[in-house]
Design an enzyme around this catalytic site. Structure first.
Site: not given
Ligand code: UGA
Ligand code: MN
Length: 346
Positions: A94-95, A125, A168, A173, A198-200, A292
């Protein structure tokens, strides 16, 4: 009688001698050439191939040699790259648009380019595919599928919300999973492995080697997550079969009693297993920290988990989070109509 007169025969032979020799020479040249043609053909497969094609082949051979050197330098086994039956890894990411999105995607691309048989399913997204991501993928050199699915505003994090406030990447996904179900609708036995990246995060090349032979769900440690240095599956030797190992729990700081206390980056699923579990999706309704677990409970059991990364003793993925860049002056300049990224993609 006259015909058999040896004297006359010799005279006739003398008369036609030159013609006979001439015909003999022609005969030898003709068949000699034919023979030599066959003989050359068996030795040189390029005989008769147009010059430009031969040139191209020589150039390709040179490039293959060069690429083999690159693989060797990166200590990547050449066998993997030349194996046409290598299991494909489908990476679902997701990005979303933000100042450092392209930087994150670039970091992922730089690793993915080292991985053979990797198919990147990048899900934006957003209401539609953005130009930035479209161009990025087109020039990436990767095998990919570009999708988009917008998170409804009520499920989006507000600027001052803590990051755990809402889940998020959930719908993105799921869009990736739906694509796999549609793509393999007529072949539920399709060979493959699915990984949610995830992209980060920071991914190592070794990680993909570990997950490639996942027959149900494989698991491994994830570093820098859940308030600790590393979260990992608790692995223990099995009585039967001897030499076997099972995951018997989770070594985490936060709520180790969760059914599957792993991060999204800590597991991969066999494609055909995922295709058979038709209700296996992520849920926006999952409680905090159970995203998860809820998903994995639909796919597998703890006893079936395959511990990877040397029985979960190695770290091959880090749950890094990128600092939000300071855009204070940018916003000020934007208001004056002087955005620094006017005409330049960042
Ligand atoms: C943690 C987990 O590592 C994630 O896999 C999980 O989805 C997330 O918590 C959760 O509880 O939902 P975290 O680093 O806090 O991850 O989350 P982000 O990295 O900010 O987001 C996860 C993914 O969703 C990223 O690939 C990000 O690009 C994407 N994302 C985030 C979106 O597609 N839209 C948004 O508005 C925010
Ligand atoms: Mn993350």
């Amino acid at each position: 009688m006259t015909l058999l007169n040896p004297y006359r025969v010799r005279r006739k032979l003398n008369k036609y001698y030159t013609y006979i020799v001439f015909l003999l020479v022609i005969w030898i040249l003709w068949y000699g050439d034919l023979f030599s043609f066959h003989w050359q053909k068996s030795l040189d497969p390029l005989d008769g191939v147009p010059r430009n094609v031969v040139g191209e082949l020589i150039e390709l051979r040179r490039q293959v040699k060069q690429l083999k050197t690159v693989l060797k330098n990166h200590r990547v086994p050449e066998k993997e790259y030349s194996d046409p039956f290598l299991t494909t890894i489908y990476v679902i990411t997701p990005t979303y648009a933000r100042p450092h999105q392209k930087a994150e995607l670039t970091r992922l691309k730089s690793v993915f380019l080292h991985i053979p048989a990797l198919h990147w399913i990048l899900v934006e997204d957003a209401e539609g595919k953005t130009e930035l991501v479209t161009r990025f993928l087109e020039t990436s050199g990767l095998e990919y599928t570009h999708l988009h699915r917008a998170t409804p505003p009520e499920w989006k994090l507000k600027d001052n919300d803590p990051s755990w406030h809402k889940p998020r990447g959930v719908l993105q996904r799921n869009a990736g999973i739906e694509w796999l179900r549609k793509t393999f609708a007529s072949n539920k036995n399709a060979k493959g492995v699915v990984y949610f990246a995830d992209d980060d995060n920071t991914y190592s090349i070794e990680l993909f080697k570990e997950m490639r032979d996942t027959s149900t769900v494989s698991v491994w440690p994830v570093a820098l997550v859940g308030g600790v240095m590393v979260e990992r599956p608790h692995v223990s030797p099995t009585r039967e079969p001897k030499g076997g190992h099972n995951v018997i729990g989770w070594l985490t700081g936060w709520r180790p009693e969760r059914p599957f206390a792993t991060d999204m980056a800590g597991f991969a699923v066999n494609l055909s297993l995922l295709l058979r579990r038709e209700n296996a999706y992520f849920s926006l309704d999952s409680q905090r920290g159970l995203l998860e677990s809820d998903f994995l409970a639909k796919v597998t059991t703890m006893a079936q988990l395959e511990p990877k990364a040397e029985l979960c003793t190695k770290v091959y993925v880090w749950h890094t989070r990128t600092e939000k860049p300071n855009m204070k002056d940018e916003y000020r300049l934007q208001k004056m109509g002087k955005a620094t990224n006017e005409g330049i993609e960042v």
